[in-house]
Design a protein around this motif. Structure first.
Motif, short mmCIF file in Angstrom:
data_model
loop_
_atom_site.label_atom_id
_atom_site.label_comp_id
_atom_site.label_asym_id
_atom_site.label_seq_id
_atom_site.Cartn_x
_atom_site.Cartn_y
_atom_site.Cartn_z
N GLU A 37 -9.64 2.93 1.52
CA GLU A 37 -9.65 3.90 2.62
C GLU A 37 -9.40 3.12 3.90
N TRP A 80 0.82 -1.21 0.00
CA TRP A 80 0.00 0.00 0.00
C TRP A 80 0.86 1.25 0.00
N MET A 81 0.50 2.20 -0.88
CA MET A 81 1.18 3.49 -0.97
C MET A 81 0.17 4.58 -0.61
N TRP A 82 0.53 5.42 0.35
CA TRP A 82 -0.33 6.50 0.80
C TRP A 82 -0.49 7.53 -0.31
N TYR A 132 -5.14 4.87 0.27
CA TYR A 132 -3.96 4.13 -0.17
C TYR A 132 -4.21 3.51 -1.53
N ALA A 190 -7.28 7.63 5.85
CA ALA A 190 -6.27 7.83 4.81
C ALA A 190 -6.65 7.02 3.57
N GLU A 214 -5.78 11.40 5.98
CA GLU A 214 -5.10 11.46 7.27
C GLU A 214 -3.64 11.01 7.12
N ARG A 215 -2.92 11.09 8.22
CA ARG A 215 -1.50 10.75 8.26
C ARG A 215 -1.24 9.33 7.74
N ASN A 216 -0.14 9.17 7.01
CA ASN A 216 0.28 7.88 6.50
C ASN A 216 0.70 6.98 7.66
N GLN A 217 0.06 5.83 7.78
CA GLN A 217 0.40 4.88 8.85
C GLN A 217 1.20 3.69 8.34
N ASN A 218 1.61 3.74 7.07
CA ASN A 218 2.38 2.65 6.45
C ASN A 218 1.77 1.28 6.73
#
Length: 141
Positions: free
Chosen positions: A96, A59-61, A102, A100, A65-69
């Motif tokens: 989603e 998954w790539m942001w 992705y 966020a 919201e903030r990227n949670q990797n």
């Protein structure tokens, strides 16, 4: 689309006829002792590229919201896209997860399976990626 009870598993499963079958084909593979074989999308042999499993995608942001990797079968599927031209063995998923958005890409050795899978995935927009990974594709064997 057919909803079939899976009494052996104690759950319901949505089954899809992605590839044409003749009337003589066995509808559900069975083990020697008569138990039904269950083969989840995440384990299906065609879910691979160059011998490596492609599920779940990396998954790539792309926003929100903030990227949670995140890793694994995360989020709710919102969209499935194909490239404009030239790559019939690739599709992209937009999910989603916790506010966020992705993007994940799937590559396939078998371009025709990619096309069939895109149809199945589009029918499951709004479902969790984990639920999609659990879909029973054993009837395609």
């Amino acid at each position: 689309m057919k909803v079939a009870p899976q009494e052996e598993l104690g759950e319901s499963s949505v089954q899809f006829d992605l590839m044409p079958r003749s009337q003589s084909d066995t509808p559900n593979p069975r083990m020697a002792d008569g138990r039904r074989v269950v083969l989840r999308l995440r384990d299906y042999p065609c879910m691979a590229y160059r011998g490596q499993s492609n599920w779940p995608p990396v998954w790539m942001w792309v926003g929100g919201e903030r990227n949670q990797n995140p890793k694994g079968e995360i989020g709710i599927l919102h969209e499935v896209t194909l490239p404009p031209a030239g790559a019939p063995n690739r599709c992209s998923l937009i999910v989603e997860h916790e506010g966020a958005v992705y993007l994940g890409s799937l590559l396939f050795d078998d371009p025709s399976f990619c096309g069939d899978l895109v149809q199945l995935l589009r029918n499951h927009c709004g479902h969790s990626v984990e639920q999609i990974g659990s879909l029973d594709l054993s009837h395609l064997l």
